[in-house]
Design an enzyme around this catalytic site. Structure first.
Site, PDB file in Angstrom:
ATOM      1  N   THR A   8       0.986  -1.403  -0.236  1.00  0.00           N
ATOM      2  CA  THR A   8       0.305  -0.077   0.501  1.00  0.00           C
ATOM      3  C   THR A   8       0.618   1.655  -0.380  1.00  0.00           C
ATOM      4  O   THR A   8       0.796   2.681  -0.950  1.00  0.00           O
ATOM      5  CB  THR A   8      -0.623   0.043   1.229  1.00  0.00           C
ATOM      6  OG1 THR A   8      -1.618  -1.444   1.198  1.00  0.00           O
ATOM      7  CG2 THR A   8      -1.231   1.109   1.440  1.00  0.00           C
TER       8      THR A   8
ATOM      9  N   ASP B  12       1.693  -7.216  -3.928  1.00  0.00           N
ATOM     10  CA  ASP B  12       1.284  -7.276  -3.004  1.00  0.00           C
ATOM     11  C   ASP B  12       1.963  -8.236  -1.893  1.00  0.00           C
ATOM     12  O   ASP B  12       1.868  -9.758  -2.482  1.00  0.00           O
ATOM     13  CB  ASP B  12      -0.626  -7.855  -2.954  1.00  0.00           C
ATOM     14  CG  ASP B  12      -1.367  -7.891  -1.847  1.00  0.00           C
ATOM     15  OD1 ASP B  12      -0.954  -8.912  -0.963  1.00  0.00           O
ATOM     16  OD2 ASP B  12      -2.471  -6.974  -1.920  1.00  0.00           O
TER      17      ASP B  12
ATOM     18  N   THR C  63       4.212  -8.795  15.271  1.00  0.00           N
ATOM     19  CA  THR C  63       2.682  -9.387  14.502  1.00  0.00           C
ATOM     20  C   THR C  63       2.191  -8.283  14.175  1.00  0.00           C
ATOM     21  O   THR C  63       1.905  -7.175  15.109  1.00  0.00           O
ATOM     22  CB  THR C  63       2.338 -10.906  14.992  1.00  0.00           C
ATOM     23  OG1 THR C  63       1.561 -12.236  14.381  1.00  0.00           O
ATOM     24  CG2 THR C  63       1.584 -10.471  16.182  1.00  0.00           C
TER      25      THR C  63
HETATM   26  N1  ASP Z   1      -2.170  -6.028   1.070  1.00  0.00           N
HETATM   27  C1  ASP Z   1      -1.277  -5.090   1.010  1.00  0.00           C
HETATM   28  C2  ASP Z   1       0.237  -5.775   1.157  1.00  0.00           C
HETATM   29  O1  ASP Z   1      -0.052  -6.647   1.963  1.00  0.00           O
HETATM   30  C3  ASP Z   1      -2.071  -4.030   2.338  1.00  0.00           C
HETATM   31  C4  ASP Z   1      -0.684  -3.175   2.827  1.00  0.00           C
HETATM   32  O2  ASP Z   1       0.586  -2.959   2.607  1.00  0.00           O
HETATM   33  O3  ASP Z   1      -0.540  -3.095   3.576  1.00  0.00           O
HETATM   34  O4  ASP Z   1       1.010  -5.725   0.319  1.00  0.00           O
END
Ligand code: ASP
Length: 344
Positions: free
Chosen positions: A14, A58, A167
């Site tokens: 993100t 991702d 975690t």
């Molecule tokens: N689904 C995303 C990821 O882990 C969520 C994030 O970046 O916070 O790549």
């Protein structure tokens, strides 16, 4: 290296997204232009270089290959930078930080994982603060000129944690990470306050950075739960190709005491499977001597994971199995504190 320098490594997630006005959706932005996105970084007298993984992912798609590439990149650039900041999706950040902590033995420089819940291009983003503080921490030096945080860490929402103690605890809050069994290494308020007493596990090594890149992923994870069937337990512990199973138990390491379950555990141990007990509880530790149900596991040959997180236990098993085919050797190393991942 004349003045402080940091390598920003962008893997996806993100944090590196911004709104595409035409598509009206989030797309990764070109990280070579990071300073334009976060002009506050110019205020540091630093050289900031960036490296972007291709493809960006991702983090739900992270694989040990990505960890290998990260470890090799850090080794390759180790002498060129004071520290490294890895921008990573939050979903598997604790797994990646744990794995990297085991892969980078003798680390004497900061490797700081960070990310965000809201993309950097969004108003109210947590990404900018997380990134700016991570850069500051990655280049922070003690009075002797040595890096203050020679560890693999996660920085999130004003707190710096040891990477293999973390975690993810919230899918929505900015306070997304917790380190339930080890204190924060630093808190970022008006200034960044370092808890130097608790920093520096990896800094205790003498000598050079040593990479461990052989990972064996023949590991299953079984979460004990009411109603678990014999079939499920058998598949997790005795399934084809499984060399080790992390058993997530109740409370202080307790599991089902039924004969069928203990029989499977005993058969798995007899067949050379390595069984590691970690607790489902967020904090506290495994102690298989408290209840008869825990003692039955211990007597059957299950190894205590102490207060290790599942993420850390997984990384540790991948590395130990990757480096040795001798089950007894792996079993003897598992309860040892290798990178500050356990309290005892
Ligand atoms: N689904 C995303 C990821 O882990 C969520 C994030 O970046 O916070 O790549």
């Amino acid at each position: 290296m004349t003045h402080n320098s940091v390598l920003l490594i962008y893997t996806g997630g993100t944090i590196g997204m911004k709104e595409d006005p035409e598509l009206q959706t989030l797309v990764p932005f070109d990280f070579s232009g990071i300073i334009d996105e976060v002009p506050e970084l110019r205020k540091f007298a630093l050289t900031i270089d960036s490296y972007t993984f291709n493809p960006l992912i991702d983090s739900s798609d992270v694989e040990p290959d990505m960890w290998r590439n990260l470890a090799l990149l850090i080794k390759d650039k180790y002498d060129c930078y004071d520290g490294f900041v890895i921008l990573h999706g939050t979903d598997t950040m604790a797994y990646s930080a744990s794995a990297l902590s085991f892969m980078l033995e003798g680390l004497a420089k900061p490797v700081i994982f960070t990310g965000s819940q809201l993309p950097i291009g969004r108003p109210r983003t947590d990404g900018k603060e997380n990134l700016i503080s991570s850069v500051e921490i990655a280049t922070a030096k003690g009075p002797d000129g040595a890096p203050l945080v020679p560890e693999v860490c996660i920085f999130f929402n004003s707190k710096l944690f040891r990477g293999n103690r973390c975690t993810k605890v919230s899918s929505t809050a900015f306070d997304a990470f917790s380190s339930p069994n080890y204190p924060a290494l630093a808190n970022a308020g008006i200034s960044i306050e370092y808890d130097t007493k608790h920093i520096g596990w990896t800094g205790k090594y003498e000598g050079n950075l040593k990479l461990h890149t052989a990972l064996d992923t023949s590991v299953s994870i079984m979460k004990v739960h009411p109603g678990i069937t014999e079939n499920v337990a058998r598949n997790c512990l005795l399934g084809e190709g499984i060399k080790a199973c992390i058993i997530e138990t109740y409370g202080s390491g307790n599991s089902i005491s039924k004969k069928w379950f203990i029989d499977i555990v005993q058969e798995a141990v007899r067949k050379g499977r390595i069984l590691l007990n970690v607790t489902q509880c967020l904090s506290g530790e495994v102690n298989m001597d408290i209840y008869a149900t825990g003692r039955a596991l211990k007597n059957a040959g299950v190894i205590s994971g102490g207060d290790m997180t599942t993420e850390s236990a997984l990384g540790k098993l991948f590395i130990l199995l990757g480096e040795s085919s001798d089950t007894e050797e792996v079993k003897s190393l598992l309860p040892k504190n290798l990178r500050g991942e356990m309290s005892k």
